[in-house]
Design an enzyme around this catalytic site. Sequence first.
Site, short mmCIF file in Angstrom:
data_model
loop_
_atom_site.label_atom_id
_atom_site.label_comp_id
_atom_site.label_asym_id
_atom_site.label_seq_id
_atom_site.Cartn_x
_atom_site.Cartn_y
_atom_site.Cartn_z
N ASP B 119 43.56 17.58 -4.64
CA ASP B 119 44.85 17.00 -4.99
C ASP B 119 44.68 16.15 -6.24
O ASP B 119 43.80 15.29 -6.30
CB ASP B 119 45.40 16.16 -3.83
CG ASP B 119 46.92 16.07 -3.89
OD1 ASP B 119 47.55 16.98 -4.46
OD2 ASP B 119 47.48 15.09 -3.37
N HIS B 126 54.02 8.19 -11.72
CA HIS B 126 53.54 7.96 -10.35
C HIS B 126 52.27 7.12 -10.35
O HIS B 126 52.16 6.13 -9.62
CB HIS B 126 53.28 9.30 -9.65
CG HIS B 126 52.61 9.14 -8.31
ND1 HIS B 126 53.25 8.60 -7.22
CD2 HIS B 126 51.34 9.43 -7.91
CE1 HIS B 126 52.41 8.57 -6.19
NE2 HIS B 126 51.25 9.06 -6.58
N LYS B 244 45.69 10.54 4.45
CA LYS B 244 46.26 11.81 3.96
C LYS B 244 45.87 12.99 4.85
O LYS B 244 46.57 13.99 4.86
CB LYS B 244 45.72 12.11 2.56
CG LYS B 244 45.87 11.00 1.55
CD LYS B 244 47.13 11.16 0.77
CE LYS B 244 47.13 10.25 -0.46
NZ LYS B 244 48.35 10.47 -1.25
N THR B 339 51.91 13.59 -6.80
CA THR B 339 53.32 13.26 -6.72
C THR B 339 54.01 13.38 -8.07
O THR B 339 53.49 12.91 -9.07
CB THR B 339 53.49 11.81 -6.22
OG1 THR B 339 52.73 11.67 -5.03
CG2 THR B 339 54.95 11.50 -5.94
#
Lengths: 414, 414
Positions: B119, B126, B244, B339
């Site tokens: 990720d 963000h 997460k 994000t």
Amino acid sequence: MTTAVEKYATEGFGAANLPYASVTHDGRTFLATRLGDRVIDLGALADRVGGLDAEAAAAASTPNLDALLAGGPSVWRPLRTWLTATVTAADSADAVADAGVPVDEVGYAMPFTPADYVDYYASEDHATNIGKMFRPDEAALKPNWKHLPVGYHGRSGTVVISGTDIVRPKGLRPTADGIPDFGPSTRLDIEAEMGFVCSGAPTGTEVSVAEAPEYIFGAFLFNDWSARDIQNFEYVPLGPNLGKSFASSVGTWVVPLEALDAARVETPQREFPVASYLEDGPSAGGPWGLDIHLEVDLNGETVSRPEYRYMYWTAPQMLAHMTVNGGSLRPGDMFGSGTISGPEKNTRGSFIELSWGGKEPLVLADGTEMVFLQDGQNVTMRATAPGANGETVSFGECSGTILPARPTRDAQEA
Amino acid sequence: MTTAVEKYATEGFGAANLPYASVTHDGRTFLATRLGDRVIDLGALADRVGGLDAEAAAAASTPNLDALLAGGPSVWRPLRTWLTATVTAADSADAVADAGVPVDEVGYAMPFTPADYVDYYASEDHATNIGKMFRPDEAALKPNWKHLPVGYHGRSGTVVISGTDIVRPKGLRPTADGIPDFGPSTRLDIEAEMGFVCSGAPTGTEVSVAEAPEYIFGAFLFNDWSARDIQNFEYVPLGPNLGKSFASSVGTWVVPLEALDAARVETPQREFPVASYLEDGPSAGGPWGLDIHLEVDLNGETVSRPEYRYMYWTAPQMLAHMTVNGGSLRPGDMFGSGTISGPEKNTRGSFIELSWGGKEPLVLADGTEMVFLQDGQNVTMRATAPGANGETVSFGECSGTILPARPTRDAQEA
């Protein structure tokens, strides 16, 4: 009528160990165990001797541990019970002779297919040493460190078997002016660890410390190769990535957790009470410390002797932590302990610690100074632990040789 | 003699899109594409129409994209070419009628088996917003942020398909006195992202930006659910883990990268020159920005409209970065963008940003205030992008409903 144990067992590989490996020999890859210098094809042994239930026999006849991990303890326990009985049976030497090959004729493949891979950071001395070097202006340990086993996910796809050469990774390295420089790592390091591999558990299982032996199949040597320069520039705030993801090496033999029962020892005194899900005392089947003695050899010269008993957090705690949020386990999920370092300098499990970031080079037997890894150097880790009946349990070895970085591609080439 | 496109295409799901999903219908799971409200079984269509080479036909007749990803572009390109020709052929409406089912009758399974999952953190807004909230006393962006796409490995085993309920995770949450408290997250959040899935590449491939379309198969909606309280306590220094790892949701339809050619736009101005392996201008086939418009709905009310064109780092850069250290790719390797937040408040892709850490609650249409997710709430993301010939390309949806935390086990129970 000799038993296989009488005929073949040596220190480290006797009846108390019976570890597993995926072995390559004569063009075949098979699941094997080991007695002394004899590597035993488990499928061939099961065929010859019989007496193993169908599911365990099927798992024994595959190339690696994947089927055993998928089957869980209801498959791996009967297999070990049968194996122990088989190699201690009065007339077992011939069967093992037939199903075995000499250890110096075999190669090794990955003993299991890694699903997810989490690496922890469970040695207080290692975390303190790294904290002092990476963040000299702050407290060495972050406020969370003594409340939970800090860990992160690594790259499963680059977990390799012992013996795989390690190509020096490239990446962005920090410079004095803040603009990073791209090139081969000049601070290539090891992390001497133990790894653990698991069976599966559905979402929401929340494995307790006491239940950990139902899920942790076994332990193995593990070297989480680390490019300290790349890691140091990239790791804030989301943790290590390319500084670790180029390769991590798994040792040759996976020792069943049951074979480590005699190695269980108290953990170091903990500074704070732990959360109830991390309790690992007698009520949770503890103590869960492990008295594993590691050895790190550089080109055949021992440069460190890490001791696993110093680890602040235990393997069952790591597993309980990993699942307490409701996540699942898959067969083949593995986790590393993090670098195993103790308070004495010669028990530090990485070169960045052994050379204190390069400020105190290691002096080798031939008088040369050593800081980080050079091309052509070989690192071989070994480990032993106390086994049942006064035996010693060996983990085999975890080895890798550094190859030069690949030539950099012209960015326009493609 | 109507074409399938004439009969079935709707805005978002016309000939310019032809996305893929693993669809469940009537007890079967099959690889499908979609025209309008018609979900087409690709194996059935290949059988009926013919003309597809053997390898692509075999991949089309499997339950998901795994075989296509393993085959690489030499398999997925002929399949798309054939599919486009098939649904635009003069007499194709009947074939699609026979091989199709209505979209409101189907369910969805994971479109591929995730191998490794990385990720990223590629939105400047963000990263700046989170930096200000998590580290108020420091510069919001770390010194590395504009030099490389910061990212970390997530947990592949908990990547789930849209529609999967999300059980509120438990973990250690920070308290004022520094001793963490165990319990259900009270700061459960979303991260509105796009995900990308790849084919394989051997160790040392070092995929260049220009070569990325040979390895990136397609893009999908992605929601990296985040427990901000757990994350905030655990994440130093090794990055997010349990905050997460409980679940990440993949959207229903995977849009082939080729279908996004018309959505390619310039990226934001970069503050520093990037390293040569991250160059993504015209010489590397750029620009590689993507004009994808996202929508985040809470219980059916749109609360944010993130715009992907604001992302500082592009998908080909993320892939080039991931492989530049010499690591391998496996078919099914996936990465998230991080994000997607823009400069305007209503383009922020997480509730922690939308409510500024709870200090500026979101006021919903019914007048209630919203900070983090409550049990029973549903989040559904949607996205569209410009497609070829003036069409729109839709990504379907990515949806999840929050269930209460599981009861905490007694630590002594096991």
